[in-house]
Design an enzyme around this catalytic site. Structure first.
Site, short mmCIF file in Angstrom:
data_model
loop_
_atom_site.label_atom_id
_atom_site.label_comp_id
_atom_site.label_asym_id
_atom_site.label_seq_id
_atom_site.Cartn_x
_atom_site.Cartn_y
_atom_site.Cartn_z
N HIS A 232 -3.10 -4.91 45.49
CA HIS A 232 -4.79 -4.93 45.52
C HIS A 232 -5.04 -5.17 44.07
CE1 HIS A 232 -8.97 -5.09 46.85
NE2 HIS A 232 -8.31 -5.17 48.25
N HIS B 3 -6.91 -15.85 52.52
CA HIS B 3 -8.02 -16.69 51.77
C HIS B 3 -7.88 -18.20 52.26
CE1 HIS B 3 -9.49 -13.56 49.71
NE2 HIS B 3 -9.15 -13.74 48.32
N ARG C 115 -12.91 -12.87 60.64
CA ARG C 115 -13.75 -13.27 59.76
C ARG C 115 -12.95 -14.59 59.28
NH1 ARG C 115 -14.89 -9.14 54.72
NH2 ARG C 115 -15.67 -7.97 56.39
N GLU D 232 1.67 1.82 50.93
CA GLU D 232 1.37 0.73 49.98
C GLU D 232 0.10 1.60 49.10
OE1 GLU D 232 0.15 -2.99 51.47
OE2 GLU D 232 -1.07 -3.14 49.61
N ASN E 183 -0.47 -12.50 50.61
CA ASN E 183 -1.71 -12.39 51.79
C ASN E 183 -2.30 -13.74 51.84
OD1 ASN E 183 -4.26 -12.18 52.66
ND2 ASN E 183 -3.88 -9.97 52.55
N ARG F 79 -8.91 -9.03 61.19
CA ARG F 79 -10.09 -8.09 61.22
C ARG F 79 -10.82 -8.03 62.32
NH1 ARG F 79 -11.47 -6.93 55.26
NH2 ARG F 79 -13.28 -5.63 56.24
N GLU G 140 -1.76 -6.49 58.70
CA GLU G 140 -2.71 -5.43 58.02
C GLU G 140 -3.76 -5.21 59.22
OE1 GLU G 140 -3.48 -6.49 53.83
OE2 GLU G 140 -5.45 -5.63 54.37
N HIS H 11 -4.60 -10.19 57.62
CA HIS H 11 -5.15 -9.03 57.81
C HIS H 11 -6.24 -9.43 59.16
CE1 HIS H 11 -8.42 -5.71 56.57
NE2 HIS H 11 -8.09 -5.79 57.92
N THR I 37 -10.80 -5.33 51.44
CA THR I 37 -10.45 -3.68 51.67
C THR I 37 -10.88 -2.84 50.50
OG1 THR I 37 -8.63 -4.46 53.04
CG2 THR I 37 -8.62 -2.13 52.53
N1 PXP Z 1 -2.92 -5.04 50.24
C1 PXP Z 1 -3.97 -4.64 50.96
C2 PXP Z 1 -3.67 -3.38 51.90
C3 PXP Z 1 -5.08 -5.36 51.22
O1 PXP Z 1 -5.96 -5.08 51.81
C4 PXP Z 1 -5.16 -6.67 50.20
C5 PXP Z 1 -6.45 -7.49 50.12
O2 PXP Z 1 -6.55 -8.11 51.47
C6 PXP Z 1 -4.13 -6.79 49.33
C7 PXP Z 1 -2.98 -5.97 49.22
C8 PXP Z 1 -4.01 -8.01 48.34
O3 PXP Z 1 -5.42 -7.86 47.61
P1 PXP Z 1 -5.60 -8.99 46.76
O4 PXP Z 1 -6.00 -10.20 47.55
O5 PXP Z 1 -6.58 -8.48 45.63
O6 PXP Z 1 -4.33 -9.40 45.95
#
Ligand code: PXP
Length: 265
Positions: A191, A10, A49, A151, A7, A45, A70, A43, A101
């Site tokens: 996550h 960031h 953001r 997931e 992901n 949103r 996402e 993601h 999330t």
């Molecule tokens: N899976 C989902 C559905 C998420 O919303 C997120 C966070 O955006 C992640 C995985 C990744 O989580 P993390 O950034 O804590 O590794």
């Protein structure tokens, strides 16, 4: 082999801090692919953001592995997904005030709405994954909704305060993965996973791919993105190896130990 979908939200968060052009999550995605990532997650949103529509558009054209969008199950997001056609859409709950999330999607409680969204996306040729808490009723609701994947939300596992609590959360993940597979679902997880806690989750045989963002991008700031991805892949492979040599189940992770991944056997 278990996959790693990274992901890159960031990276966009840093860019948006100055509303400028750098760093570009599209560049990050290409480096993730070079380092061996099996996919890219963003993601989009409602409040935009971090990831912008332009990012999704460019990623759609440039990502060669798999683009996982996402998104909330809203009409706006479904229209965007149908226009860009990512390989996969992961439906998540979304609240404006949250930092990331939080819980999983309540598929059981919103069966009609989620089922409708799943149908529309699948009719558009997009694989659908539902981000859910590792609970039996959510897993079976996801199967009834017609999803391709679930997931499993690993947040409670990642935040467990001690080994016993972590083991209990791992058991819930394993049970949910087994149940889901038995119902014909394919299984991903993610996550809160990091270099120290990823091993036991990577060792769950039903899990096809992990979705990880924060820990990889946080490390990438210091050591570079390609190295950060490769180190995560190595930590995952180490976890899988435990499973393949049949060492008794779920080696508990020792929190706070520095360097490498340590298990209490
Ligand atoms: N899976 C989902 C559905 C998420 O919303 C997120 C966070 O955006 C992640 C995985 C990744 O989580 P993390 O950034 O804590 O590794």
């Amino acid at each position: 082999m278990i996959g790693l979908c990274v992901n890159v939200d960031h990276v966009a968060t840093i860019r948006q801090a100055r509303r400028g052009e750098e760093p570009d999550p599209v560049h990050a995605a290409l480096l993730v692919e070079l380092a061996g990532g099996s996919g890219i997650t963003v993601h989009l949103r409602e409040d935009r953001r971090h990831i912008q529509d332009r990012d999704v558009e460019l990623l759609r054209r440039l990502v060669k592995t798999k683009l996982n969008l996402e998104m909330a199950a809203t009409d706006e997001m479904i229209e965007i997904a149908l226009a860009f056609k990512p390989e996969m859409a992961t439906l998540v709950p979304e609240r404006r005030e949250e930092l990331t999330t939080e819980g999983g999607l309540d598929v059981h409680g919103h069966a009609d709405e989620v089922g409708r969204a799943v149908r529309r996306l699948r009719e558009g040729g997009i694989l659908v994954s539902l981000f859910i808490d590792p609970e039996h009723h959510q897993v079976s609701a996801a199967a009834r909704a017609g999803a391709d994947f679930i997931e499993l939300h690993t947040g409670s596992y990642a935040e467990a305060k001690d080994c016993k609590a972590q083991q209990a959360e791992l058991t819930r993940l394993i049970q949910s993965a087994t149940t889901g597979r038995g119902l014909g679902l394919r299984i991903n997880a993610g996550h809160g996973l990091d270099y120290r806690n990823v091993g036991p989750v990577a060792a769950i045989p039903e899990v096809e791919e992990l979705s990880i963002g924060h820990s990889i991008i946080a490390r990438a700031v210091l050591v570079g993105l390609e190295r950060a991805v490769r180190e995560m892949l190595a930590a995952m492979a180490e976890g899988r190896a435990w499973c393949e040599v049949q060492i008794p189940p779920q080696p508990p992770f020792i929190k706070g130990e520095q360097g490498g991944i340590s298990y209490d056997v």
